[in-house]
Design a protein around this motif. Sequence first.
Motif, PDB file in Angstrom:
ATOM      1  N   LYS A   6       0.637   0.447  -9.860  1.00  0.00           N
ATOM      2  CA  LYS A   6       0.094   1.771  -9.532  1.00  0.00           C
ATOM      3  C   LYS A   6      -1.428   1.699  -9.227  1.00  0.00           C
ATOM      4  CE  LYS A   6      -0.788   6.087 -11.029  1.00  0.00           C
ATOM      5  NZ  LYS A   6      -1.670   6.089 -10.083  1.00  0.00           N
ATOM      6  N   LYS A   7      -1.957   0.711  -9.794  1.00  0.00           N
ATOM      7  CA  LYS A   7      -3.338   0.751  -9.251  1.00  0.00           C
ATOM      8  C   LYS A   7      -3.763   0.106  -8.091  1.00  0.00           C
ATOM      9  CE  LYS A   7      -5.243  -0.520 -14.240  1.00  0.00           C
ATOM     10  NZ  LYS A   7      -5.512  -1.464 -15.089  1.00  0.00           N
ATOM     11  N   ILE A   8      -2.871  -1.056  -7.600  1.00  0.00           N
ATOM     12  CA  ILE A   8      -2.914  -1.486  -6.476  1.00  0.00           C
ATOM     13  C   ILE A   8      -2.333  -0.503  -5.343  1.00  0.00           C
ATOM     14  CG2 ILE A   8      -2.325  -3.499  -4.910  1.00  0.00           C
ATOM     15  CD1 ILE A   8      -2.247  -5.035  -7.640  1.00  0.00           C
ATOM     16  N   SER A   9      -1.236   0.124  -5.799  1.00  0.00           N
ATOM     17  CA  SER A   9      -0.577   1.069  -4.585  1.00  0.00           C
ATOM     18  C   SER A   9      -1.612   2.149  -4.249  1.00  0.00           C
ATOM     19  CB  SER A   9       0.669   1.680  -5.331  1.00  0.00           C
ATOM     20  OG  SER A   9       1.318   0.939  -5.758  1.00  0.00           O
ATOM     21  N   ASP A  10      -2.472   2.518  -4.968  1.00  0.00           N
ATOM     22  CA  ASP A  10      -3.479   3.507  -4.842  1.00  0.00           C
ATOM     23  C   ASP A  10      -4.410   3.215  -3.714  1.00  0.00           C
ATOM     24  OD1 ASP A  10      -2.503   5.037  -6.686  1.00  0.00           O
ATOM     25  OD2 ASP A  10      -4.118   4.792  -7.943  1.00  0.00           O
ATOM     26  N   GLU A  11      -4.419   1.920  -3.436  1.00  0.00           N
ATOM     27  CA  GLU A  11      -5.379   1.306  -2.375  1.00  0.00           C
ATOM     28  C   GLU A  11      -4.663   1.126  -0.989  1.00  0.00           C
ATOM     29  OE1 GLU A  11      -8.353  -0.409  -2.872  1.00  0.00           O
ATOM     30  OE2 GLU A  11      -8.496  -0.051  -5.381  1.00  0.00           O
ATOM     31  N   ASN A  12      -3.392   1.180  -1.076  1.00  0.00           N
ATOM     32  CA  ASN A  12      -2.588   1.396   0.427  1.00  0.00           C
ATOM     33  C   ASN A  12      -2.751  -0.039   0.876  1.00  0.00           C
ATOM     34  OD1 ASN A  12      -0.953   2.615   2.171  1.00  0.00           O
ATOM     35  ND2 ASN A  12      -2.360   3.169   3.348  1.00  0.00           N
ATOM     36  N   ILE A  13      -2.165  -1.121   0.042  1.00  0.00           N
ATOM     37  CA  ILE A  13      -2.360  -2.459   0.480  1.00  0.00           C
ATOM     38  C   ILE A  13      -0.958  -3.048   0.612  1.00  0.00           C
ATOM     39  CG2 ILE A  13      -3.171  -4.780   0.021  1.00  0.00           C
ATOM     40  CD1 ILE A  13      -6.138  -3.404  -0.710  1.00  0.00           C
ATOM     41  N   GLN A  14      -0.461  -3.767   1.230  1.00  0.00           N
ATOM     42  CA  GLN A  14       0.978  -4.312   1.072  1.00  0.00           C
ATOM     43  C   GLN A  14       0.910  -5.131  -0.143  1.00  0.00           C
ATOM     44  OE1 GLN A  14       2.178  -7.094   4.273  1.00  0.00           O
ATOM     45  NE2 GLN A  14       4.340  -7.437   3.325  1.00  0.00           N
ATOM     46  N   LEU A  15       1.746  -4.814  -1.091  1.00  0.00           N
ATOM     47  CA  LEU A  15       2.031  -5.775  -2.493  1.00  0.00           C
ATOM     48  C   LEU A  15       3.334  -6.405  -2.280  1.00  0.00           C
ATOM     49  CD1 LEU A  15       1.312  -6.582  -5.176  1.00  0.00           C
ATOM     50  CD2 LEU A  15       2.009  -4.300  -5.928  1.00  0.00           C
TER      51      LEU A  15
END
Lengths: 189, 189
Positions: free
Chosen positions: A163-172
């Motif tokens: 969730k924390k990384i998705s907020d950044e709109n980066i391919q995970l």
Amino acid sequence: MELLKKRICETGQVIGDRIIKVDGFLNHQIDIALLNEIGKEFKARFVSSQITKILTIEASGIGIACITAQYFKVPVLFAKKNEASNLDKDVYSSEVYSFTKDKTYNVQVAKKFLAPTDKVLIIDDFLANGNAVQGLLDIVKQSGAQTLGVGIVIEKSFQQGRKKISDENIQLESLAIIKELRQGQIIFG
Amino acid sequence: MELLKKRICETGQVIGDRIIKVDGFLNHQIDIALLNEIGKEFKARFVSSQITKILTIEASGIGIACITAQYFKVPVLFAKKNEASNLDKDVYSSEVYSFTKDKTYNVQVAKKFLAPTDKVLIIDDFLANGNAVQGLLDIVKQSGAQTLGVGIVIEKSFQQGRKKISDENIQLESLAIIKELRQGQIIFG
């Protein structure tokens, strides 16, 4: 990634409902043949990206990052963890709380190794609460460089990292996603 | 190893008469192509040995050990550094004093990953006072395994490391040997 999930099932040790130990192949003893397959898989998943540098954090991320970097033909940069706060003007730094060790680290990268033109792929062994990756994202931002992707070997999706990384709109991309640890069983997502 | 010496001369930073910083290619940012050449060179120098495992110590040794392990087709095991003493019965441990950080670490390896049948190659980035390598040699001894060789990327021969290891009668190979740092100059041995 089936090969990885198979290895996690065969040799991972489930402790309670939150911890999975993979020290037999990933973060104490390291299976280099498996790491090569992991590196190839990251290359396949971040295929269109113009990565110029792989960033990771000591210590467990280093081996994965180095083997993976062979497929991207780029250098690795590993952030260092210091317990003391340090106001060195030549480094970018970010505070990272480790749940595993119950400590806050000052994570640092020398400024001279991240340029605004860099396109960064962040690599780490685990994604749990996401604090380490957030610290690395913060460092990349400070440098003016761009994070193009985050590659994780094992994600525990019942924790808050994604969730924390998705907020950044980066391919995970996580190569194995564990959605639950229950009574010694590993349930993949 | 000429390629390595060349790189040390081009990008190493001499600080005083005892410190050489190689964080541009070896222990912060890592040049993976150079590490591959280093790995091949270690394989050439330890050619007759029946190595079953590469042992190193976090953090800077890990990348070198992982890339090198590809040429030996063996797993890597990296010793962990803990500041606190720890009496875990499942680990071999040895106390290592770090001059660089002026701290004593408790270096640990899980017992289950070293067997008496193992033939170990120890790999590290630097050999200076030899304390880290001595700690690893001690751990291998405790396990009943045998150390067949010690492979070092950069040795500072004006410090005491080689003498300590030579006493053990183990093949020691350093890819670049610096015999003196004088007025910003690097003098190889």
